[in-house]
Design an enzyme around this catalytic site. Structure first.
Site, PDB file in Angstrom:
ATOM      1  N   ASP B   7       1.176  -1.102   0.014  1.00  0.00           N
ATOM      2  CA  ASP B   7      -0.089  -0.007  -0.126  1.00  0.00           C
ATOM      3  C   ASP B   7       0.993   1.411   0.069  1.00  0.00           C
ATOM      4  O   ASP B   7       1.674   1.718   0.925  1.00  0.00           O
ATOM      5  CB  ASP B   7      -1.106  -0.350   1.303  1.00  0.00           C
ATOM      6  CG  ASP B   7      -1.703   1.337   1.552  1.00  0.00           C
ATOM      7  OD1 ASP B   7      -2.403   1.732  -0.152  1.00  0.00           O
ATOM      8  OD2 ASP B   7      -2.274   1.411   2.334  1.00  0.00           O
ATOM      9  N   GLU B  68      -0.749  -0.959  -4.415  1.00  0.00           N
ATOM     10  CA  GLU B  68      -2.613   0.020  -5.224  1.00  0.00           C
ATOM     11  C   GLU B  68      -2.200   0.478  -6.095  1.00  0.00           C
ATOM     12  O   GLU B  68      -0.965   1.476  -6.184  1.00  0.00           O
ATOM     13  CB  GLU B  68      -2.475   0.526  -3.591  1.00  0.00           C
ATOM     14  CG  GLU B  68      -4.116   0.599  -3.742  1.00  0.00           C
ATOM     15  CD  GLU B  68      -4.194   1.201  -2.235  1.00  0.00           C
ATOM     16  OE1 GLU B  68      -4.383   0.554  -1.357  1.00  0.00           O
ATOM     17  OE2 GLU B  68      -4.804   2.349  -2.795  1.00  0.00           O
ATOM     18  N   ASP B 141      -3.066   1.377   7.056  1.00  0.00           N
ATOM     19  CA  ASP B 141      -1.725   0.928   5.785  1.00  0.00           C
ATOM     20  C   ASP B 141      -1.487  -0.432   5.725  1.00  0.00           C
ATOM     21  O   ASP B 141      -1.548  -1.333   4.143  1.00  0.00           O
ATOM     22  CB  ASP B 141      -0.590   1.815   5.570  1.00  0.00           C
ATOM     23  CG  ASP B 141      -0.866   3.123   5.956  1.00  0.00           C
ATOM     24  OD1 ASP B 141      -0.836   3.464   5.045  1.00  0.00           O
ATOM     25  OD2 ASP B 141      -1.329   3.702   7.555  1.00  0.00           O
TER      26      ASP B 141
END
Lengths: 179, 179
Positions: B7, B68, B141
């Site tokens: 992430d 991501e 996260d």
């Protein structure tokens, strides 16, 4: 001092190397554009860009790297690609222990033309004039990279034109962030 | 197969490693967050992130890296930092010869909750459940990175929920680009 200017981009990343000679006259040492094929995947494009930029640093051995600081692009996809290309340049600089600086397009325009609102053509003409080039380097990414390198050479002198442009840009950013 | 989910972020970059065991049950192998100090310059932060991510890959030896894909952030400065952090992850993957995939937040949410519009808490609860964790990993996260890894494990199966989410996201993107 030898400055490598990098106009970051994934499709076309301009680079220009400018040195100040003994008479403080600015001299173009090299200029070019790194292209990465749009048909390969993003990770491989970033790797190709990294390899080419490393080769460029090894060839020209700059004392400092100046990268365009971009945050005014309205298209988020383009901004992301430009940001990633800029990130690669910053990463290589940090890894190589070469000082790095970022200048905004407004600062660059103000440095080479005296106006932060100058258009691409005006910037190109001034780059040609300041570096005593026979022709304007092409494509525009290459010219922009040279303009960045020139800007970096001059910002050390505390050029008043740049300070003015900075103030103007600050005002503009405040407006943008209000949205 | 062992998947490293990333992430991306400069202030906090979440990572989570998820493996499918012999029974196809998903197992969490590792999870954490890489932080880079906000007070150091951008180039050094990117370098610090690169070093930590390389250490993470060396430790966990993932077969694939899932990053991501972000393009919906409205703040251009945040988008740029996230894009650069994602770029570092992609670059390392390409350099290490590890296959890399990108999944959008909508795809990830749809994969773990069945809805592309699920909130953070719902995603966290499902991550906890799917990986049989005693507690929800923190910060968010880290949970998001695990969710990404789970999503990657499942996308290979052509999950219909993800296809639906993709179609929805496509519609949303069209609206955004019209502005």
């Amino acid at each position: 001092m030898r400055v490598l200017g990098v106009d970051p981009g994934l499709t076309r990343c301009g680079f220009g190397i400018v040195e100040n000679g003994s008479s403080q006259k600015l001299i173009m040492v090299g200029v070019g554009v790194i292209k990465t094929p749009t048909e390969i995947e993003l990770a491989m494009r970033l790797l190709a860009l990294e390899n080419e930029l490393i080769a460029c640093i090894n060839e020209y051995k700059p004392d400092v790297i100046a990268v365009e600081r971009v945050f005014s692009q309205l298209n988020i996809r383009t901004a992301m690609a430009t940001g990633q290309a800029a990130g690669v340049a910053l990463l290589i600089a940090a890894r190589s222990g070469i000082p790095v600086a970022m200048h905004t397009p407004t600062e660059v325009k103000a440095a080479v033309t005296g106006s932060g609102r100058a258009d691409k053509k005006q910037v190109a003409l001034m780059v040609q004039k300041l570096l005593s080039l026979k022709e304007i380097p092409k494509p525009v990414d290459a010219t922009d990279a040279l303009a960045l390198a020139i800007c970096h050479h001059w910002r050390g002198t505390g050029d008043a034109r740049i300070a003015t442009a900075l103030a103007k840009e600050g005002a503009r950013l405040k407006r943008v962030s209000k949205k």
